[in-house]
Design a protein around this motif. Structure first.
Motif, PDB file in Angstrom:
ATOM      1  N   ALA A   3       0.825  -1.203   0.000  1.00  0.00           N
ATOM      2  CA  ALA A   3       0.000   0.000   0.000  1.00  0.00           C
ATOM      3  C   ALA A   3       0.864   1.260   0.000  1.00  0.00           C
ATOM      4  O   ALA A   3       0.556   2.241  -0.692  1.00  0.00           O
ATOM      5  CB  ALA A   3      -0.930  -0.009   1.210  1.00  0.00           C
ATOM      6  N   ALA A   4       1.948   1.236   0.763  1.00  0.00           N
ATOM      7  CA  ALA A   4       2.849   2.392   0.799  1.00  0.00           C
ATOM      8  C   ALA A   4       3.491   2.627  -0.566  1.00  0.00           C
ATOM      9  O   ALA A   4       3.635   3.779  -1.011  1.00  0.00           O
ATOM     10  CB  ALA A   4       3.921   2.174   1.859  1.00  0.00           C
ATOM     11  N   LEU A   5       3.866   1.554  -1.240  1.00  0.00           N
ATOM     12  CA  LEU A   5       4.456   1.697  -2.573  1.00  0.00           C
ATOM     13  C   LEU A   5       3.426   2.203  -3.580  1.00  0.00           C
ATOM     14  O   LEU A   5       3.722   3.067  -4.403  1.00  0.00           O
ATOM     15  CB  LEU A   5       5.017   0.347  -3.043  1.00  0.00           C
ATOM     16  CG  LEU A   5       6.200  -0.222  -2.257  1.00  0.00           C
ATOM     17  CD1 LEU A   5       6.600  -1.580  -2.812  1.00  0.00           C
ATOM     18  CD2 LEU A   5       7.391   0.734  -2.295  1.00  0.00           C
ATOM     19  N   ALA A   6       2.224   1.659  -3.514  1.00  0.00           N
ATOM     20  CA  ALA A   6       1.188   2.031  -4.481  1.00  0.00           C
ATOM     21  C   ALA A   6       0.780   3.488  -4.360  1.00  0.00           C
ATOM     22  O   ALA A   6       0.432   4.135  -5.357  1.00  0.00           O
ATOM     23  CB  ALA A   6      -0.032   1.138  -4.305  1.00  0.00           C
ATOM     24  N   THR A   7       0.826   4.030  -3.148  1.00  0.00           N
ATOM     25  CA  THR A   7       0.361   5.398  -2.924  1.00  0.00           C
ATOM     26  C   THR A   7       1.477   6.432  -2.952  1.00  0.00           C
ATOM     27  O   THR A   7       1.212   7.619  -2.761  1.00  0.00           O
ATOM     28  CB  THR A   7      -0.380   5.503  -1.572  1.00  0.00           C
ATOM     29  OG1 THR A   7       0.463   5.002  -0.524  1.00  0.00           O
ATOM     30  CG2 THR A   7      -1.670   4.687  -1.591  1.00  0.00           C
ATOM     31  N   ASN A   8       2.689   6.005  -3.209  1.00  0.00           N
ATOM     32  CA  ASN A   8       3.813   6.934  -3.300  1.00  0.00           C
ATOM     33  C   ASN A   8       3.741   7.684  -4.631  1.00  0.00           C
ATOM     34  O   ASN A   8       4.001   7.116  -5.692  1.00  0.00           O
ATOM     35  CB  ASN A   8       5.142   6.168  -3.181  1.00  0.00           C
ATOM     36  CG  ASN A   8       6.337   7.096  -3.166  1.00  0.00           C
ATOM     37  OD1 ASN A   8       6.259   8.273  -3.524  1.00  0.00           O
ATOM     38  ND2 ASN A   8       7.478   6.561  -2.746  1.00  0.00           N
ATOM     39  N   GLU A   9       3.368   8.952  -4.581  1.00  0.00           N
ATOM     40  CA  GLU A   9       3.160   9.717  -5.815  1.00  0.00           C
ATOM     41  C   GLU A   9       4.439   9.878  -6.630  1.00  0.00           C
ATOM     42  O   GLU A   9       4.378  10.102  -7.842  1.00  0.00           O
ATOM     43  CB  GLU A   9       2.565  11.084  -5.475  1.00  0.00           C
ATOM     44  CG  GLU A   9       1.178  10.998  -4.856  1.00  0.00           C
ATOM     45  CD  GLU A   9       0.535  12.348  -4.667  1.00  0.00           C
ATOM     46  OE1 GLU A   9       0.862  13.284  -5.431  1.00  0.00           O
ATOM     47  OE2 GLU A   9      -0.306  12.483  -3.755  1.00  0.00           O
TER      48      GLU A   9
END
Length: 215
Positions: free
Chosen positions: A104-110
């Motif tokens: 989730a942290a990777l996916a939401t890293n703009e």
């Protein structure tokens, strides 16, 4: 490990040192504690090439050995999509409780949106508590812009359809307005149980009525 492992070792073979390659492949095919310990050592040794870490991490992850977790998360966000795909497969098999939060942290890293495809797909496969909120978050953000990353938006749409959560209805409705996403978004909406969709629609109507009355 099957076809996924064979594809990995065939891919890295051209760049690998033959003797060490043969040793690691042999260890990866064993199931002993000693073999796993030797593979885990590869992950912490300095100056190890990526191909060696890939073999070791994939084998350990597929065996459920959590010592592979950090390396697989690094590979999940790597610039090579084939490497990302292998890492996602191993992480799904690993079933480490930290995986969903990291994905989730990777996916939401703009700043790393271009590399979010496999984290999004992994979240779909994991069906974790983080999965639906993260996919909604990413898709909402992508829909605001010109959809330069439409394959990632498409993966979010498909994932939300597979997860079948009514919380995704508003963002899927919005995605259906984009011509490139419309077919997938409509298909995803069709997968959400009718009762859930009806309840969401009724709640939206009640909310709008309350707002009008208060106004």
């Amino acid at each position: 490990m099957g076809d996924a492992f064979r594809a990995l070792i065939d891919r890295v073979r051209p760049e690998a040192e033959p003797v060490e390659y043969a040793r690691l492949v042999t260890l990866a095919r064993q199931r002993s504690t000693e073999a796993r310990d030797q593979l885990a050592a590869v992950l912490v040794e300095t100056e190890r090439p990526l191909w060696a870490r890939e073999i070791a991490a994939f084998a350990l992850g597929s065996a459920g050995d959590r010592r592979a977790f950090e390396t697989l998360i690094f590979m999940l966000n790597y610039r090579d999509p084939v490497c990302c795909a292998s890492a996602a497969q191993a992480l799904e098999r690993l079933r480490d409780p930290r995986t969903a939060k990291a994905a989730a942290a990777l996916a939401t890293n703009e700043l790393r949106t271009a590399y979010a495809l496999y984290p999004v797909r992994l979240l779909t496969a994991l069906r974790a508590p983080e999965s639906v909120p993260t996919l909604i978050n990413v898709l909402q953000r992508l829909l605001i812009g010109p959809l330069h990353y439409w394959p990632i938006a498409e993966a979010c749409v498909v994932g939300l359809g597979a997860l079948g959560d009514k919380r995704a209805i508003p963002v899927l409705d919005a995605a259906a307005e984009h011509h490139r996403l419309s077919p997938s978004a409509k298909a995803a909406l069709a997968r959400i149980p009718t009762q859930s969709r009806r309840g969401e629609t009724e709640e939206t109507a009640r909310r709008e009525t309350r707002q009008k009355m208060s106004g």
